[in-house]
Scaffold this motif. Structure first.
Motif, PDB file in Angstrom:
ATOM      1  N   ASP A   9       0.867  -1.182   0.000  1.00  0.00           N
ATOM      2  CA  ASP A   9       0.000   0.000   0.000  1.00  0.00           C
ATOM      3  C   ASP A   9       0.897   1.223   0.000  1.00  0.00           C
ATOM      4  O   ASP A   9       1.935   1.219   0.664  1.00  0.00           O
ATOM      5  N   ASP A  10       0.523   2.244  -0.768  1.00  0.00           N
ATOM      6  CA  ASP A  10       1.373   3.433  -0.806  1.00  0.00           C
ATOM      7  C   ASP A  10       1.248   4.282   0.463  1.00  0.00           C
ATOM      8  O   ASP A  10       2.095   5.120   0.726  1.00  0.00           O
ATOM      9  N   ALA A  11       0.219   4.039   1.266  1.00  0.00           N
ATOM     10  CA  ALA A  11       0.042   4.800   2.510  1.00  0.00           C
ATOM     11  C   ALA A  11       0.610   4.010   3.691  1.00  0.00           C
ATOM     12  O   ALA A  11       0.138   2.914   3.997  1.00  0.00           O
ATOM     13  N   PHE A  13       0.267   4.517   6.769  1.00  0.00           N
ATOM     14  CA  PHE A  13      -0.767   4.321   7.787  1.00  0.00           C
ATOM     15  C   PHE A  13      -1.596   3.071   7.490  1.00  0.00           C
ATOM     16  O   PHE A  13      -1.900   2.282   8.382  1.00  0.00           O
ATOM     17  N   MET A  14      -1.942   2.879   6.218  1.00  0.00           N
ATOM     18  CA  MET A  14      -2.731   1.702   5.827  1.00  0.00           C
ATOM     19  C   MET A  14      -1.932   0.420   6.034  1.00  0.00           C
ATOM     20  O   MET A  14      -2.473  -0.577   6.511  1.00  0.00           O
ATOM     21  N   ARG A  15      -0.654   0.459   5.666  1.00  0.00           N
ATOM     22  CA  ARG A  15       0.184  -0.729   5.880  1.00  0.00           C
ATOM     23  C   ARG A  15       0.236  -1.069   7.367  1.00  0.00           C
ATOM     24  O   ARG A  15       0.115  -2.237   7.744  1.00  0.00           O
ATOM     25  N   MET A  16       0.395  -0.043   8.186  1.00  0.00           N
ATOM     26  CA  MET A  16       0.467  -0.258   9.632  1.00  0.00           C
ATOM     27  C   MET A  16      -0.842  -0.858  10.156  1.00  0.00           C
ATOM     28  O   MET A  16      -0.840  -1.779  10.967  1.00  0.00           O
ATOM     29  N   MET A  17      -1.964  -0.342   9.662  1.00  0.00           N
ATOM     30  CA  MET A  17      -3.278  -0.822  10.099  1.00  0.00           C
ATOM     31  C   MET A  17      -3.484  -2.292   9.709  1.00  0.00           C
ATOM     32  O   MET A  17      -3.912  -3.112  10.528  1.00  0.00           O
ATOM     33  N   ILE A  18      -3.179  -2.624   8.467  1.00  0.00           N
ATOM     34  CA  ILE A  18      -3.355  -4.008   7.994  1.00  0.00           C
ATOM     35  C   ILE A  18      -2.409  -4.934   8.755  1.00  0.00           C
ATOM     36  O   ILE A  18      -2.797  -6.025   9.170  1.00  0.00           O
ATOM     37  N   LYS A  19      -1.169  -4.481   8.936  1.00  0.00           N
ATOM     38  CA  LYS A  19      -0.179  -5.287   9.657  1.00  0.00           C
ATOM     39  C   LYS A  19      -0.683  -5.607  11.062  1.00  0.00           C
ATOM     40  O   LYS A  19      -0.605  -6.741  11.526  1.00  0.00           O
ATOM     41  N   ASP A  20      -1.230  -4.606  11.723  1.00  0.00           N
ATOM     42  CA  ASP A  20      -1.753  -4.777  13.076  1.00  0.00           C
ATOM     43  C   ASP A  20      -2.882  -5.815  13.086  1.00  0.00           C
ATOM     44  O   ASP A  20      -2.903  -6.721  13.913  1.00  0.00           O
ATOM     45  N   VAL A  30       5.835 -10.457   6.607  1.00  0.00           N
ATOM     46  CA  VAL A  30       7.254 -10.608   6.287  1.00  0.00           C
ATOM     47  C   VAL A  30       7.820  -9.436   5.496  1.00  0.00           C
ATOM     48  O   VAL A  30       9.027  -9.298   5.353  1.00  0.00           O
ATOM     49  N   GLY A  31       6.935  -8.589   4.969  1.00  0.00           N
ATOM     50  CA  GLY A  31       7.431  -7.444   4.205  1.00  0.00           C
ATOM     51  C   GLY A  31       6.333  -6.454   3.909  1.00  0.00           C
ATOM     52  O   GLY A  31       5.152  -6.772   4.006  1.00  0.00           O
ATOM     53  N   GLU A  32       6.773  -5.228   3.573  1.00  0.00           N
ATOM     54  CA  GLU A  32       5.849  -4.166   3.198  1.00  0.00           C
ATOM     55  C   GLU A  32       6.427  -3.439   1.986  1.00  0.00           C
ATOM     56  O   GLU A  32       7.632  -3.224   1.908  1.00  0.00           O
ATOM     57  N   ALA A  33       5.548  -3.079   1.061  1.00  0.00           N
ATOM     58  CA  ALA A  33       5.981  -2.339  -0.123  1.00  0.00           C
ATOM     59  C   ALA A  33       5.054  -1.151  -0.328  1.00  0.00           C
ATOM     60  O   ALA A  33       3.862  -1.236  -0.031  1.00  0.00           O
ATOM     61  N   GLU A  34       5.621  -0.054  -0.839  1.00  0.00           N
ATOM     62  CA  GLU A  34       4.825   1.159  -1.025  1.00  0.00           C
ATOM     63  C   GLU A  34       4.386   1.380  -2.470  1.00  0.00           C
ATOM     64  O   GLU A  34       3.686   2.328  -2.770  1.00  0.00           O
ATOM     65  N   THR A  52      -1.433  -8.708   0.284  1.00  0.00           N
ATOM     66  CA  THR A  52      -2.551  -7.764   0.254  1.00  0.00           C
ATOM     67  C   THR A  52      -2.054  -6.611  -0.614  1.00  0.00           C
ATOM     68  O   THR A  52      -0.960  -6.089  -0.396  1.00  0.00           O
ATOM     69  N   MET A  53      -2.821  -6.239  -1.631  1.00  0.00           N
ATOM     70  CA  MET A  53      -2.357  -5.292  -2.648  1.00  0.00           C
ATOM     71  C   MET A  53      -3.337  -4.143  -2.845  1.00  0.00           C
ATOM     72  O   MET A  53      -4.488  -4.357  -3.207  1.00  0.00           O
ATOM     73  N   ASP A  54      -2.844  -2.937  -2.609  1.00  0.00           N
ATOM     74  CA  ASP A  54      -3.633  -1.740  -2.899  1.00  0.00           C
ATOM     75  C   ASP A  54      -3.754  -1.629  -4.415  1.00  0.00           C
ATOM     76  O   ASP A  54      -2.867  -2.082  -5.144  1.00  0.00           O
ATOM     77  N   ILE A  55      -4.822  -1.019  -4.902  1.00  0.00           N
ATOM     78  CA  ILE A  55      -4.976  -0.889  -6.352  1.00  0.00           C
ATOM     79  C   ILE A  55      -4.264   0.353  -6.872  1.00  0.00           C
ATOM     80  O   ILE A  55      -3.475   0.293  -7.798  1.00  0.00           O
ATOM     81  N   THR A  56      -4.531   1.504  -6.263  1.00  0.00           N
ATOM     82  CA  THR A  56      -4.007   2.773  -6.758  1.00  0.00           C
ATOM     83  C   THR A  56      -2.709   3.136  -6.048  1.00  0.00           C
ATOM     84  O   THR A  56      -2.727   3.424  -4.851  1.00  0.00           O
ATOM     85  N   MET A  57      -1.595   3.060  -6.785  1.00  0.00           N
ATOM     86  CA  MET A  57      -0.281   3.377  -6.220  1.00  0.00           C
ATOM     87  C   MET A  57       0.592   4.033  -7.276  1.00  0.00           C
ATOM     88  O   MET A  57       0.360   3.848  -8.465  1.00  0.00           O
ATOM     89  N   PRO A  58       1.616   4.784  -6.834  1.00  0.00           N
ATOM     90  CA  PRO A  58       2.544   5.384  -7.803  1.00  0.00           C
ATOM     91  C   PRO A  58       3.472   4.326  -8.409  1.00  0.00           C
ATOM     92  O   PRO A  58       3.581   3.225  -7.886  1.00  0.00           O
TER      93      PRO A  58
END
Length: 120
Positions: A9-11, A13-20, A30-34, A52-58
């Motif tokens: 996820d490019d955000a 905050f969202m990565r942190m929320m999902i991780k939690d 095991v990893g996070e990507a923006e 878990t994959m966000d749709i809209t990212m740079p």
């Protein structure tokens, strides 16, 4: 052994929320990507059980990233994360190989349920 998950996820905050949510659900993040470029790199490196994959990212959106990951690993399990109103993109993501989708704002039980369903 805990199932290994890559969060994209490019955000931050969202990565942190999902991780939690996933950590509380007994999964190992095991990893996070923006962005999609990093997602594909980390998928190859970490070989997670699920993404878990966000749709809209740079740089590269989630749909392109799913297509590339599925080329690397046809059995890859990917759950798309979308905002309300992205139904067309969700359909495109499913056609690209995503197995499920969850809608923001996330509810913990729905996130954990979607992940458990795919990892059984």
């Amino acid at each position: 052994m805990a199932k290994r998950i890559l969060i994209v996820d490019d955000a931050a905050f969202m990565r942190m929320m999902i991780k939690d949510m996933l950590t509380k659900g007994g999964f190992e993040v095991v990893g996070e990507a923006e962005n999609g470029v990093k997602a594909v790199e980390l998928y190859q490196e970490l070989k997670p059980d699920l993404v878990t994959m966000d749709i809209t990212m740079p740089e590269k959106d989630g749909i392109e990233a799913v297509k590339e990951i599925k080329q690397i690993d046809p059995n890859a399990k990917v759950i798309m994360c979308s905002a309300m109103g992205q139904q067309m993109m969700v359909m495109e993501a499913i056609q690209a190989g995503a197995k499920d989708f969850i809608v923001k704002p996330f509810q913990q039980d729905r996130v954990v349920q979607a992940v458990e369903k795919l990892l059984k």
